[in-house]
Write an enzyme that holds these catalytic residues in place. Sequence first.
Site, short mmCIF file in Angstrom:
data_model
loop_
_atom_site.label_atom_id
_atom_site.label_comp_id
_atom_site.label_asym_id
_atom_site.label_seq_id
_atom_site.Cartn_x
_atom_site.Cartn_y
_atom_site.Cartn_z
CB CYS A 1 -27.65 -76.36 -119.45
SG CYS A 1 -25.94 -76.93 -119.61
CB ALA B 1 -24.19 -67.81 -115.33
CG HIS B 2 -23.26 -72.63 -114.37
ND1 HIS B 2 -23.14 -72.97 -113.05
CD2 HIS B 2 -22.11 -72.01 -114.72
CE1 HIS B 2 -21.96 -72.59 -112.60
NE2 HIS B 2 -21.32 -71.98 -113.60
CG ASN B 3 -26.44 -74.90 -111.43
OD1 ASN B 3 -25.43 -75.15 -112.09
ND2 ASN B 3 -27.25 -75.85 -111.01
CB SER C 1 -24.97 -70.73 -108.09
OG SER C 1 -24.54 -71.93 -108.70
#
Length: 350
Positions: free
Chosen positions: A224, A245-247, A265
């Site tokens: 998330c 991974a996140h974002n 990201s």
Amino acid sequence: MREFKLTISEIAKLLSGKVTGDGDEHIYTISEIQQAKRGSITFLSNPKYRKYLTSTEASAILVDESFQKTSFPNGLTRIEVDNAYLAFTALLETFQKLTCTVKTGIEQPSFQAASASFGKDTYLGAFSYLGEQVKIGDHVKIYPHSYIGDGTIIGDHSIIYPGVKVYPKTIIGKSCTIQAGAIIGSHGFGFAPRQDGSYTNIPQIGNVELGDHVDVGANTTIDCATVGTTKIMDGVKIDNLVQIAHNVAIGKHTVIASQTGISGSARVGKHVMIGGQVGTVGHIEIADYTKVGARSGITKDTRSDQILFGVPAIDRQEYLKAYAVYRKLPELLKKIDELEGKILNLMSGK
């Protein structure tokens, strides 16, 4: 399991193909060309498998219309189509529909929160869990031992295979397939360093959103977002054992092979092809239509239509030139040693 039984002519009609040979013979199964037996159908699209044409026992074979007929053995019925690979895919889908039992209903024991809702022809397998405010569309299949967290939305015709864990607030689009053991919405890798060298956990309060027709492989994990959304767009295909991974944001119709890791990201464009065991640094942009070779490392932004290889990844042509030199290093070292010897001899007057 139901029986698959179609004549070769019926299959040809289904695939808009042309039969050469005995169209009345029945087909009961689908096989690889090197393992096919009588009563099965196979296909040929990769030239490396031509060698099996004379030994295969298949009753019929799918081939491209452009296939060289002179190299075709006598007695093997063929179905000629525009694209054998796509036709074979369509045949596999038909086989699956005709042979697989369609599951519906709610098996027990299982749990559905009072506020959870689901559409028609839903299947909820034994030991599945639906949390508060979960919304499940029509014709969704959730197999045993799957966890669907609070506030999750799953679109029509999606399939959640056994042991999948979907964390709260996840959005899954229509006609998605999540293979066994995948984890969607787990905690992103966020830890802030302290002055004493230890780390403090950074809460991850965002979610994950999958578009329509997304496939997620077995034991793949999608984290998330710290805040906001980790977003996987329509048509993305993710292999087994991939870490998102996140974002991260992944554009439409991108494909990612096994054991790849996309760092936090990162932005991946549309129609990107990423080979197995690729790694990226965070906060980079992989442009539309980029192709990344297996075991490459992406350390900076890419340009559209680039083909990249190596660690750190460089343009394919540059990589091939560099690799050609690398292969000659032992020979070059030998020449350098010989030249050094001659120079030393000249300096010593010998």
